[in-house]
Design an enzyme around this catalytic site. Structure first.
Site, short mmCIF file in Angstrom:
data_model
loop_
_atom_site.label_atom_id
_atom_site.label_comp_id
_atom_site.label_asym_id
_atom_site.label_seq_id
_atom_site.Cartn_x
_atom_site.Cartn_y
_atom_site.Cartn_z
CB ILE A 90 -3.36 5.29 2.82
CG1 ILE A 90 -3.94 5.32 4.24
CG2 ILE A 90 -2.82 6.64 2.39
CD1 ILE A 90 -2.91 5.35 5.33
CG MET A 148 -1.86 1.20 1.25
SD MET A 148 -3.02 1.12 2.61
CE MET A 148 -1.92 1.37 3.98
CB CYS A 149 1.95 3.78 -1.93
SG CYS A 149 1.08 3.80 -3.51
CG HIS A 150 -1.06 9.39 -1.12
ND1 HIS A 150 -0.79 10.64 -1.61
CD2 HIS A 150 -2.19 9.53 -0.41
CE1 HIS A 150 -1.72 11.50 -1.20
NE2 HIS A 150 -2.59 10.84 -0.47
#
Length: 115
Positions: free
Chosen positions: A101, A72-74
């Site tokens: 996220i 997961m990242c932005h």
């Protein structure tokens, strides 16, 4: 590479952990300042590890190749690159959290701040 939406992430991790017999991991590949701004807490059956994308090539051996890992990242672009890299290194149970996220906050947990 599997793609999971935030609402599906916990189920994918639980199912993958059950199939593999390994504990599941949510790998947050954002920068430390981003994690301080907004983060996901460990859930039932999975832990959360922060490993900024730029550090993954040097640190990926800290991860278990049999362990289910949802990246997961932005917004999902960096985590997709990390998931692809991990698969090239022989990791077999890898997913990308679609929308990162940002989507997690909108679809799953509104207490996670948007930035």
């Amino acid at each position: 590479m599997n793609i999971v939406h935030p609402a599906q992430t916990e189920q994918w991790l639980a199912d993958s952990a059950s199939e593999s017999g390994q504990p599941a991991l949510l790998l947050d590949v954002r920068e430390p300042w981003e994690v301080q701004t907004a983060s996901v807490k460990p859930g039932d059956g999975y832990t959360v590890v922060q490993m900024p994308m730029r550090s993954v090539p040097a640190r990926y051996l800290e991860l278990n190749k049999e362990q289910p890992i949802a990246c997961m990242c932005h917004h999902g672009a960096r985590s997709a690159q990390v998931a692809h890299f991990l698969m090239q290194q022989g990791f077999s149970r890898v997913a990308n959290v679609h929308g990162g996220i940002n989507a997690w906050s909108q679809e799953k947990d509104p207490s996670v701040p948007l930035y």
